[in-house]
Write a protein that holds these residues in place. Structure first.
Motif, PDB file in Angstrom:
ATOM      1  N   GLU A 122      43.584  57.014  28.756  1.00 37.79           N
ATOM      2  CA  GLU A 122      44.812  57.216  29.516  1.00 37.79           C
ATOM      3  C   GLU A 122      44.543  57.471  30.995  1.00 37.79           C
ATOM      4  O   GLU A 122      45.485  57.529  31.782  1.00 37.79           O
ATOM      5  CB  GLU A 122      45.597  58.389  28.929  1.00 37.79           C
ATOM      6  N   ALA A 123      43.289  57.655  31.383  1.00 40.44           N
ATOM      7  CA  ALA A 123      42.974  57.891  32.785  1.00 40.44           C
ATOM      8  C   ALA A 123      43.310  56.654  33.610  1.00 40.44           C
ATOM      9  O   ALA A 123      43.022  55.520  33.210  1.00 40.44           O
ATOM     10  CB  ALA A 123      41.497  58.246  32.930  1.00 40.44           C
ATOM     11  N   ASN A 124      43.881  56.876  34.779  1.00 39.91           N
ATOM     12  CA  ASN A 124      44.329  55.782  35.638  1.00 39.91           C
ATOM     13  C   ASN A 124      43.531  55.831  36.930  1.00 39.91           C
ATOM     14  O   ASN A 124      43.710  56.738  37.750  1.00 39.91           O
ATOM     15  CB  ASN A 124      45.826  55.905  35.911  1.00 39.91           C
ATOM     16  N   ILE A 125      42.647  54.850  37.139  1.00 41.07           N
ATOM     17  CA  ILE A 125      41.784  54.822  38.316  1.00 41.07           C
ATOM     18  C   ILE A 125      42.595  54.375  39.523  1.00 41.07           C
ATOM     19  O   ILE A 125      43.238  53.317  39.516  1.00 41.07           O
ATOM     20  CB  ILE A 125      40.588  53.882  38.098  1.00 41.07           C
ATOM     21  N   ALA A 126      42.569  55.195  40.580  1.00 37.71           N
ATOM     22  CA  ALA A 126      43.295  54.869  41.806  1.00 37.71           C
ATOM     23  C   ALA A 126      42.395  54.157  42.812  1.00 37.71           C
ATOM     24  O   ALA A 126      42.812  53.201  43.475  1.00 37.71           O
ATOM     25  CB  ALA A 126      43.878  56.132  42.426  1.00 37.71           C
ATOM     26  N   SER A 127      41.147  54.614  42.955  1.00 37.79           N
ATOM     27  CA  SER A 127      40.207  54.012  43.891  1.00 37.79           C
ATOM     28  C   SER A 127      38.799  54.458  43.530  1.00 37.79           C
ATOM     29  O   SER A 127      38.617  55.368  42.714  1.00 37.79           O
ATOM     30  CB  SER A 127      40.538  54.405  45.340  1.00 37.79           C
ATOM     31  N   TRP A 128      37.808  53.824  44.164  1.00 38.37           N
ATOM     32  CA  TRP A 128      36.427  54.209  43.918  1.00 38.37           C
ATOM     33  C   TRP A 128      35.569  53.797  45.113  1.00 38.37           C
ATOM     34  O   TRP A 128      35.997  53.046  45.984  1.00 38.37           O
ATOM     35  CB  TRP A 128      35.900  53.609  42.617  1.00 38.37           C
ATOM     36  N   GLY A 129      34.353  54.333  45.164  1.00 38.45           N
ATOM     37  CA  GLY A 129      33.446  54.015  46.253  1.00 38.45           C
ATOM     38  C   GLY A 129      32.012  54.310  45.862  1.00 38.45           C
ATOM     39  O   GLY A 129      31.742  55.014  44.881  1.00 38.45           O
ATOM     40  N   SER A 159      29.550  58.918  49.324  1.00 37.49           N
ATOM     41  CA  SER A 159      30.333  60.148  49.369  1.00 37.49           C
ATOM     42  C   SER A 159      31.151  60.249  50.646  1.00 37.49           C
ATOM     43  O   SER A 159      32.102  61.034  50.721  1.00 37.49           O
ATOM     44  CB  SER A 159      29.401  61.366  49.255  1.00 37.49           C
ATOM     45  N   ARG A 160      30.812  59.455  51.646  1.00 43.71           N
ATOM     46  CA  ARG A 160      31.575  59.470  52.893  1.00 43.71           C
ATOM     47  C   ARG A 160      32.881  58.700  52.769  1.00 43.71           C
ATOM     48  O   ARG A 160      33.804  58.923  53.557  1.00 43.71           O
ATOM     49  CB  ARG A 160      30.730  58.878  54.024  1.00 43.71           C
ATOM     50  N   ASP A 161      32.933  57.782  51.823  1.00 48.15           N
ATOM     51  CA  ASP A 161      34.144  56.987  51.629  1.00 48.15           C
ATOM     52  C   ASP A 161      34.312  56.743  50.137  1.00 48.15           C
ATOM     53  O   ASP A 161      33.882  55.709  49.613  1.00 48.15           O
ATOM     54  CB  ASP A 161      34.054  55.663  52.392  1.00 48.15           C
ATOM     55  N   VAL A 162      34.920  57.712  49.460  1.00 48.04           N
ATOM     56  CA  VAL A 162      35.042  57.618  48.005  1.00 48.04           C
ATOM     57  C   VAL A 162      36.191  56.711  47.580  1.00 48.04           C
ATOM     58  O   VAL A 162      36.359  56.431  46.390  1.00 48.04           O
ATOM     59  CB  VAL A 162      35.250  59.030  47.391  1.00 48.04           C
ATOM     60  N   THR A 215      34.787  44.260  43.860  1.00 45.60           N
ATOM     61  CA  THR A 215      33.330  44.265  43.725  1.00 45.60           C
ATOM     62  C   THR A 215      32.704  44.797  45.008  1.00 45.60           C
ATOM     63  O   THR A 215      33.035  44.336  46.111  1.00 45.60           O
ATOM     64  CB  THR A 215      32.798  42.853  43.428  1.00 45.60           C
ATOM     65  N   ALA A 216      31.808  45.737  44.868  1.00 40.39           N
ATOM     66  CA  ALA A 216      31.110  46.319  46.013  1.00 40.39           C
ATOM     67  C   ALA A 216      29.789  45.598  46.218  1.00 40.39           C
ATOM     68  O   ALA A 216      29.007  45.433  45.274  1.00 40.39           O
ATOM     69  CB  ALA A 216      30.872  47.807  45.789  1.00 40.39           C
ATOM     70  N   ASP A 217      29.535  45.153  47.456  1.00 40.11           N
ATOM     71  CA  ASP A 217      28.285  44.482  47.806  1.00 40.11           C
ATOM     72  C   ASP A 217      27.286  45.553  48.240  1.00 40.11           C
ATOM     73  O   ASP A 217      27.444  46.195  49.277  1.00 40.11           O
ATOM     74  CB  ASP A 217      28.536  43.472  48.924  1.00 40.11           C
ATOM     75  N   LEU A 218      26.238  45.731  47.433  1.00 37.02           N
ATOM     76  CA  LEU A 218      25.233  46.760  47.725  1.00 37.02           C
ATOM     77  C   LEU A 218      24.061  46.221  48.530  1.00 37.02           C
ATOM     78  O   LEU A 218      23.128  46.961  48.829  1.00 37.02           O
ATOM     79  CB  LEU A 218      24.723  47.366  46.412  1.00 37.02           C
ATOM     80  N   GLY A 219      24.093  44.932  48.881  1.00 33.88           N
ATOM     81  CA  GLY A 219      23.053  44.320  49.695  1.00 33.88           C
ATOM     82  C   GLY A 219      22.040  43.544  48.884  1.00 33.88           C
ATOM     83  O   GLY A 219      21.725  43.908  47.738  1.00 33.88           O
ATOM     84  N   ASP A 220      21.553  42.455  49.470  1.00 26.48           N
ATOM     85  CA  ASP A 220      20.523  41.603  48.844  1.00 26.48           C
ATOM     86  C   ASP A 220      20.968  41.097  47.479  1.00 26.48           C
ATOM     87  O   ASP A 220      20.158  40.979  46.540  1.00 26.48           O
ATOM     88  CB  ASP A 220      19.198  42.361  48.696  1.00 26.48           C
ATOM     89  N   GLY A 221      22.252  40.826  47.342  1.00 24.87           N
ATOM     90  CA  GLY A 221      22.749  40.259  46.099  1.00 24.87           C
ATOM     91  C   GLY A 221      23.093  41.271  45.020  1.00 24.87           C
ATOM     92  O   GLY A 221      23.607  40.892  43.959  1.00 24.87           O
ATOM     93  N   GLU A 222      22.846  42.537  45.269  1.00 22.64           N
ATOM     94  CA  GLU A 222      23.157  43.577  44.272  1.00 22.64           C
ATOM     95  C   GLU A 222      24.642  43.940  44.385  1.00 22.64           C
ATOM     96  O   GLU A 222      25.149  44.187  45.477  1.00 22.64           O
ATOM     97  CB  GLU A 222      22.304  44.820  44.516  1.00 22.64           C
ATOM     98  N   THR A 223      25.342  43.971  43.248  1.00 21.42           N
ATOM     99  CA  THR A 223      26.783  44.244  43.253  1.00 21.42           C
ATOM    100  C   THR A 223      27.151  45.250  42.167  1.00 21.42           C
ATOM    101  O   THR A 223      26.412  45.451  41.203  1.00 21.42           O
ATOM    102  CB  THR A 223      27.589  42.951  43.021  1.00 21.42           C
ATOM    103  N   LEU A 224      28.313  45.851  42.370  1.00 21.40           N
ATOM    104  CA  LEU A 224      28.859  46.774  41.372  1.00 21.40           C
ATOM    105  C   LEU A 224      30.365  46.553  41.322  1.00 21.40           C
ATOM    106  O   LEU A 224      31.040  46.569  42.350  1.00 21.40           O
ATOM    107  CB  LEU A 224      28.560  48.231  41.736  1.00 21.40           C
ATOM    108  N   PHE A 239      31.542  56.934  43.019  1.00 23.93           N
ATOM    109  CA  PHE A 239      32.570  57.965  42.958  1.00 23.93           C
ATOM    110  C   PHE A 239      33.887  57.321  42.544  1.00 23.93           C
ATOM    111  O   PHE A 239      34.234  56.232  43.016  1.00 23.93           O
ATOM    112  CB  PHE A 239      32.726  58.654  44.314  1.00 23.93           C
ATOM    113  N   VAL A 240      34.626  58.046  41.679  1.00 28.02           N
ATOM    114  CA  VAL A 240      35.868  57.505  41.143  1.00 28.02           C
ATOM    115  C   VAL A 240      36.986  58.532  41.358  1.00 28.02           C
ATOM    116  O   VAL A 240      36.839  59.703  41.004  1.00 28.02           O
ATOM    117  CB  VAL A 240      35.749  57.174  39.644  1.00 28.02           C
TER     118      VAL A 240
END
Length: 380
Positions: free
Chosen positions: A88-95, A98-101, A109-118, A143-144
């Motif tokens: 039932e948890a509703n995700i609003a945003s993520w990062g 810690s400076r920009d959660v 999709t977050a680009d972590l550099g050199d082709g690494e993604t999350l 961070f979620v």
């Protein structure tokens, strides 16, 4: 005419509002402890107890699953999983920093550099991709921020009452009962006999004895702690249950005798005199007449003595607590938790409410006798 007996005062509404406010001020901390004892540490740290019944937005840190469980998908390695057991948890945003959660929305999709993604989806599932060197170590941190529905748990009580850790308070609970019950009954037994003698038996020095008992009411018990402990050690009692029972009995007797004597002295004299005419002895009068009629005063003192003894820390430390910890009472155990688990508010709230539960039950079941006992002997 406004002061005629039986007529309601003009400012009666102000008195009622004041009483309600005072009651609420006393109730709020207790309700707060009760609600907090059913919440998790994350919930307590993120919102106040008054928000426990409503959905709350919380930001938590997560890590992906162990990279050893990765699977190869073409030229990249993939780690997949889910962060929320609660669907039932509703995700609003993520990062990922810690400076920009709140850098990304669910599904992005977050680009972590050199082709690494999350990638983190709205249902809590994630997908971490990268090459062999990137998908390693402890996992990727992120961070979620999610809106969590109200959630309550009995895990805190299970750990405190039935768990095998040092937080278990059940032994201290029974130790406190072992101290409190005899320390409440013994003073009543002695005080009832003494109060009857001071109220209805004529003997030399009775007035001086009553004055001496009243004077003892203003003597701070702290003055007697060390001398009394030395006395216990000299006669072989030492630190133990017997010593703490006798200490609480000695400290509680002046009030018990004073309270019961005032009540017994206010009983109808005709009843006592008729019983004596019928041939009843003082002991029979005391057992069959005085004690049943004095039940409100007995219950009133029992409430006070029980609450004082149950919540006592100083006397228990001086006369009971030893190095082994086998006789640790609730108050001492909670103080130890403050030192070892001072940041775990869910544990402290649970321990505090367990400690409060028994006095609250005693008070609510016997409160009708409290005022009657306190007002005993105040009017004729």
């Amino acid at each position: 005419m406004d002061n005629i007996a039986g007529r309601k005062p003009a400012l009666g509404w102000a008195v009622n509002i004041s009483v309600i406010l005072i009651v609420l001020l006393w109730i709020f901390p207790t309700v707060g402890l009760l609600v907090s004892s059913f919440r998790t540490a994350d919930q307590i740290s993120s919102s106040g107890w008054w928000k426990a019944f409503f959905p709350t937005e919380q930001t938590e840190q997560f890590r992906t699953a162990d990279p050893d469980g990765r699977v190869q998908d073409g030229d990249v390695f993939v780690v997949e999983g889910v962060i929320f057991e609660n669907a039932e948890a509703n995700i609003a945003s993520w990062g990922t920093s810690s400076r920009d959660v709140s850098a990304y929305a669910p599904g992005e999709t977050a680009d972590l550099g050199d082709g690494e993604t999350l990638t983190l989806n709205e249902d809590g599932t994630y997908r971490w991709t990268g090459n062999d060197e990137q998908i390693s170590g402890r996992g990727q941190r992120f961070f979620v921020t999610a809106t969590q529905p109200p959630e309550f748990t009995l895990r805190n009580y299970d750990n405190m009452l039935f768990g095998g850790s040092s937080d278990n308070i059940s032994k201290a609970f029974f130790n406190t009962l072992t101290v409190t019950i005899p320390a409440t009954i013994i003073p009543i037994l002695f005080a009832a006999f003494a109060a009857y003698a001071l109220a209805w038996m004529d003997f030399p020095g009775r007035a001086l004895l009553i004055a001496f008992i009243v004077a003892l009411l203003v003597v701070p018990l702290q003055l007697a702690l060390i001398p009394l402990l030395k006395l216990h050690l000299s006669i072989g009692i030492g630190k133990g249950y017997l010593g703490v029972w006798l200490a609480h009995t000695g400290f509680g007797l002046p009030l018990a005798v004073y309270l019961l004597r005032n009540y017994m002295a206010g009983l109808p004299r005709d009843i006592i005199e008729n019983a004596r005419v019928d041939g009843a002895t003082d002991f029979q009068i005391f057992i069959k007449i005085i004690l049943p009629l004095s039940f409100p005063a007995l219950a009133s003192f029992a409430i006070f003595q029980f609450l004082w003894t149950w919540n006592d820390l100083l006397v228990a430390i001086v006369f009971l607590v030893d190095s082994s910890g086998d006789t640790t009472v609730m108050t001492r155990h909670i103080v130890e938790l403050l030192g070892t688990r001072g940041g775990n508010w869910e544990i402290l709230a649970t321990a505090a409410f367990v400690s409060m539960a028994v006095p609250l039950l005693v008070f609510f079941f016997m409160q009708r006798y409290l005022v009657r006992g306190l007002l005993a002997g105040s009017v004729k």
